[in-house]
Write a protein that holds these residues in place. Structure first.
Motif, short mmCIF file in Angstrom:
data_model
loop_
_atom_site.label_atom_id
_atom_site.label_comp_id
_atom_site.label_asym_id
_atom_site.label_seq_id
_atom_site.Cartn_x
_atom_site.Cartn_y
_atom_site.Cartn_z
N SER A 1 3.84 1.78 -6.20
CA SER A 1 5.29 1.91 -6.28
C SER A 1 5.76 3.36 -6.28
N SER B 1 -2.20 -3.65 -7.31
CA SER B 1 -0.83 -3.21 -7.09
C SER B 1 -0.12 -2.95 -8.40
N LEU C 1 3.36 -2.72 -7.85
CA LEU C 1 4.69 -2.93 -7.27
C LEU C 1 5.55 -3.80 -8.18
N THR D 1 8.16 -1.81 2.60
CA THR D 1 9.54 -2.24 2.83
C THR D 1 9.98 -1.90 4.24
N ASN E 1 6.83 -7.55 -2.22
CA ASN E 1 5.63 -7.78 -3.02
C ASN E 1 5.14 -9.21 -2.82
N SER F 1 2.28 2.55 0.17
CA SER F 1 3.43 2.72 -0.72
C SER F 1 4.40 1.56 -0.55
N GLY F 2 5.11 1.26 -1.63
CA GLY F 2 6.13 0.22 -1.58
C GLY F 2 7.20 0.54 -0.55
#
Length: 156
Positions: A81, A38, A40, A103, A46, A98-99
């Motif tokens: 990210s 990662s 992130l 989320t 995370n 993807s971050g």
């Protein structure tokens, strides 16, 4: 900068969220002894991802460039990210997460269908797990293992 610097969870919310995310990761294709890398930032998502990986025995490592990623053993997938960059451009067995997707998955009910999933959680496996199973790679290309955790014990 973390968008949720004042974000807090109860232990029950933390347990339920990481369990559901672990179930989702299991169905996505991550299994015990896999490695996720990662880039992130340090956000609550995370941390939840790292804890969910730990629940199912997936090691988690930070890779900030291609050279650092090349030092890790077989990488199964990545959490990224940005929509472009070395992690997105690297051919891995699983597509990158993807971050923003993570989320949305965590905060907007995407895990609701996984609340009842029962992933094979590491603590519920047999006690014969190898002591050398990696949990993560923390500022190192050497894995932090079960044996390392046991030797640190109360001094950790």
């Amino acid at each position: 900068k973390s968008p949720f610097q004042s974000h807090s969870l109860t232990y029950d919310q933390l347990r339920r969220t990481t369990k559901a995310l672990a179930g989702w990761l299991d169905l996505y294709g991550y299994k015990k002894n896999d490695l996720m890398v990662s880039d992130l930032p340090n956000t609550s998502e995370n941390l939840l991802l790292q804890l969910a990986c730990n629940r199912i025995g997936v090691a988690y490592a930070t890779a900030k460039n291609l050279e650092s990623m090349a030092k890790f053993p077989k990488v199964k997938g990545a959490a990224v990210s940005a929509s472009e960059g070395f992690l997105v451009d690297t051919a891995l067995p699983l597509p990158p997460l993807s971050g923003d997707f993570l989320t949305d998955l965590i905060q907007n009910g995407g895990l609701d269908d996984f609340q009842d999933e029962e992933p094979t959680i590491i603590s519920e496996r047999t006690l014969d797990e190898p002591k050398t199973m990696a949990h993560g790679f923390y500022n190192s290309t050497t894995p932090f293992t079960n044996e390392d955790a046991l030797t640190q014990g109360e001094t950790a």
